[in-house]
Design an enzyme around this catalytic site. Structure first.
Site: not given
Ligand code: PXP
Length: 240
Positions: A191, A10, A70, A45, A151, A43, A7, A49, A101
């Site tokens: 997550h 960030h 996402e 959003r 997931e 994602h 992901n 953001r 999330t």
């Molecule tokens: N999976 C989903 C569905 C999420 O919403 C997120 C956070 O955006 C992640 C995985 C990744 O989570 P993390 O950034 O804590 O690894």
């Protein structure tokens, strides 16, 4: 052995700190893919953001592995997804005031909205995954929507305060993976997965893909993105 989805939200969070061009999430996605990531997750959003509309258009053109978008159940976002056609769409709950999330999608409560979104996205050739808590009733309802992938939210496992609580959370993830597989669903998880707690989740039989963001991007600040992805793949593979 599960695959790794990285992901890259960030990377865009850092860019938005200055609202200029660097660092570029598309360049980051390329590095992750070269380093062995099996898919790229972003994602879009509702408040934009971090990842924005321009990013997802560019990501769609650039990603060579799989693009997992996402997204919430918002109609406008669904329309954008149908235009972009990611390989996969992961439906998540979304609140503007949350930092990240917070919980899984409540498929029982929002069944008809979720089922409609699943059908709409699938008609556009998009594989749909539902991000849900590891709970039997949620999984059963998720299967009823016609989604083919779930997931499992690993937040409770990540936040468990004691060894016993962590063991219980891990067992729940394992039992719910087996249950979902029995219903014919593919199972991913994510997550809060970090370098110290991912191996146990990767060992769960039937686990297909782990989606990890914050831990990898945080480590990348110190060791570089390719090395951070490599290190996580080693953990998933159970290598020293
Ligand atoms: N999976 C989903 C569905 C999420 O919403 C997120 C956070 O955006 C992640 C995985 C990744 O989570 P993390 O950034 O804590 O690894």
């Amino acid at each position: 052995m599960p695959k790794l989805g990285v992901n890259i939200d960030h990377i865009a969070t850092l860019r938005q700190a200055r609202r200029e061009f660097d660092p570029d999430p598309v360049a980051a996605a390329r590095i992750c893919e070269k380093a062995g990531a099996d898919s790229i997750v972003a994602h879009l959003r509702e408040d934009r953001r971090h990842i924005n509309d321009h990013d997802i258009r560019r990501l769609r053109r650039s990603i060579k592995t799989r693009f997992n978008l996402e997204m919430s159940l918002n109609d406008k976002i669904i329309r954008i997804a149908r235009r972009i056609r990611p390989d996969e769409a992961t439906l998540v709950p979304e609140k503007r005031e949350e930092i990240t999330t917070e919980g899984g999608l409540d498929v029982i409560r929002h069944f008809s909205r979720v089922a409609k979104a699943v059908t709409t996205l699938q008609k556009s050739g998009i594989t749909v995954s539902l991000f849900i808590n590891p709970a039997r009733q949620q999984i059963m309802k998720a299967a009823e929507t016609g989604a083919t992938v779930i997931e499992l939210h690993t937040g409770s496992y990540d936040l468990a305060k004691t060894i016993a609580a962590r063991k219980r959370a891990l067992k729940k993830l394992s039992d719910m993976t087996a249950y979902a597989r029995g219903l014919g669903l593919s199972v991913n998880a994510g997550h809060g997965l970090k370098y110290h707690n991912t191996r146990a989740v990767a060992r769960i039989p039937g686990m297909e893909e782990l989606n990890i963001g914050h831990a990898i991007i945080s480590r990348a600040v110190f060791v570089g993105l390719a090395a951070a992805v490599h290190d996580m793949i080693k953990i998933i593979k159970g290598q020293p």
